[in-house]
Design an enzyme around this catalytic site. Structure first.
Site, mmCIF file in Angstrom:
data_model
loop_
_atom_site.group_PDB
_atom_site.id
_atom_site.type_symbol
_atom_site.label_atom_id
_atom_site.label_comp_id
_atom_site.label_asym_id
_atom_site.label_seq_id
_atom_site.Cartn_x
_atom_site.Cartn_y
_atom_site.Cartn_z
ATOM 1 C CD GLN A 127 -82.933 51.171 -73.879
ATOM 2 O OE1 GLN A 127 -82.925 49.998 -73.577
ATOM 3 N NE2 GLN A 127 -81.842 51.927 -73.884
ATOM 4 C CG ASP B 204 -87.926 49.055 -73.573
ATOM 5 O OD1 ASP B 204 -86.701 49.292 -73.518
ATOM 6 O OD2 ASP B 204 -88.487 48.638 -74.613
#
EC number: 2.7.1.17
Length: 468
Positions: free
Chosen positions: A71, A225
């Site tokens: 991220q 993720d």
């Protein structure tokens, strides 16, 4: 039976799994490393993805593919689709002052939490864009579009122009210019950060497609993720996932959005249409790696040492801020060892203190979620760090509750594959894959451990260090 592929483009590597779309059975897999550093040319991710795909036997025979990625990373593109500068990753803390400036300019953490559900810290994309504005105006001038790591790889797989850039609400909610609660960008906050409003990826729904690869496979929306990990372990409302990887995270699937003015809990969206309140620490599995390296032992021996020491390590306490910290927001902090005496100056005590210190940070994260009203009926322990016998054995004594450890797997890539199967099948929910058994681990809370840790931790909070 149709096949689907899931990609985990993490900080350290790229992993690809190919699974049966209906049952979820693993067919084949591959992986490739990423370069070290907190600043990476996105071309390296593309090279690693192609290598991992080749190692997995290719994806020409798959019907759909989705990409999950680390991220927050800042990827800036020119009008022709060239990368403007190396991407700044989530763990790059040079944007700490930029984050503080943004918080002040909007009127404090409460204003940000109300606007987008998160309070900017160094890791978030908006903070990195402000750093870019302040330090590289020429890069700002060249930037026609801004996207995230998973967006970039999905776009490269599509082979399209900038108008093909897409994202999902889960990953977008980590930028600090997208609201999980409203499902819309806040371009005014993007302009506050960058001083400009470049193009942003179109936000897709959970099972929407982003087009097709040149070979004809459907492209799922992809996600961050952590959102993919929740899909990969089948997390439902009431579940809290504690993930120990490069970062440490505690997150929960929730039916309502979260807005924490203190900034401890990020009010993210998930990959299913729900929400994913999340607490992230910068220091997790690499703390164990670092102490094992200091002791000159491998991971198995490190675990043996940690388990051989008494609970609480006879008062030895490690505050594991080896790379600064995100929660609490202490980007200039360093690690510190407290309570060192002759009696506990042993490798076993140091190994135990490392595991307990890392887990204390995640126990704080769990407490922060509970304080926001998050249900915690089950705690699932995942990630590379959870493969350590010491982490599994010690976790219940620090977290203060039993933990469930799913079978080892590539949860992020598996979650991306499950999303790809959802994109292929359509419908209101992802396929109900059989996700494997879990091991329950019990343990009595260690008396005084978290109190000692809190005392040591609060010395940093009361007097934060600065870094030139």
């Amino acid at each position: 039976m149709p096949l689907v592929a899931g990609v985990d483009s993490s900080t350290q590597s790229c992993k690809v799994v190919v699974r049966d779309a209906e049952s979820g059975a693993l067919v084949r897999s591959g992986s490739a490393p990423h370069p070290d550093g907190t600043e990476v040319d996105p071309a390296a991710w593309w090279t690693a993805l192609r290598s991992a795909i080749d190692q997995a036997g290719g994806i020409d025979d798959v019907a759909a593919v989705s990409v999950a990625g680390q991220q927050h990373g800042m990827v800036c593109l020119t009008e022709s689709g060239e990368v403007v500068r190396p991407a700044l990753l989530w763990n790059d803390t040079r944007s700490a002052k930029a984050a503080a400036d943004l918080v002040d300019e909007l009127g404090g953490g409460g204003a940000w939490a109300d606007a987008v559900g998160v309070v900017p810290v160094a890791s978030m994309t908006a903070s990195k864009l402000r750093w870019l504005r302040d330090h590289e105006p020429e890069s700002v001038a060249a930037t026609a579009a801004v996207c995230l790591p998973h967006d970039y790889l999905t776009w490269r797989l599509s082979g399209g122009g900038l108008d093909r850039l897409t994202t999902d609400r889960g990953d977008a909610s980590g930028t600090a210019y997208f609201s999980a609660a409203t499902g819309a960008y806040r371009t005014d906050l993007l302009e506050l950060a960058l001083g400009a409003t470049p193009a942003l990826p179109r936000v897709l729904g959970p099972s929407d497609d982003s087009g097709r690869t040149p070979a004809g496979a459907l492209l799922g929306a992809g996600t961050g993720d952590n959102m993919a990990a929740a899909l990969g372990v089948g997390a439902e409302p009431g579940d809290v996932v504690v993930s120990i990887g490069t970062s440490g995270t505690a997150f929960a699937v929730a039916d309502k959005p979260c807005a924490d003015a203190a900034g401890l809990v990020a009010g993210f969206a998930d990959a299913t249409g729900r929400f994913l309140p999340l607490v992230c620490t910068l220091n997790a599995a690499r703390v164990l790696d670092a102490v094992a390296r200091m002791l000159g032992v491998g991971h198995d021996r490190f675990a043996e040492l940690a388990l051989s020491a008494p609970p609480g390590a006879d008062g030895l306490t490690l505050v594991p801020y080896l790379e600064g910290e995100r929660t609490p927001n202490l980007p200039a902090a360093t690690g510190a060892l407290h309570g060192l005496r002759l009696a506990n100056a042993t490798p076993a005590h140091q190994a135990r203190a490392a595991v307990e210190g890392m887990l204390c940070g995640l126990a704080d994260a769990l407490d922060a979620l509970v304080a926001q009203g998050v249900r915690t009926e089950r705690v699932l322990l995942v990630g590379g760090g959870a493969r350590s016998a010491a982490v599994r054995g010690i976790a219940p004594t620090v977290l203060g509750r039993p933990v469930l450890v799913p079978e080892p797997g590539e949860y992020v890539a598996d979650g991306a594959a499950r999303q790809a199967a959802w994109t292929l099948a359509g419908g209101n929910a992802p396929p109900n894959w059989r996700l494997g058994a879990t091991q329950r681990v019990d343990g009595d809370p260690t008396p005084g451990l978290r109190e000692r840790y809190a005392e040591a931790r609060d010395k940093f909070v009361a007097s934060p260090p600065t870094r030139d």
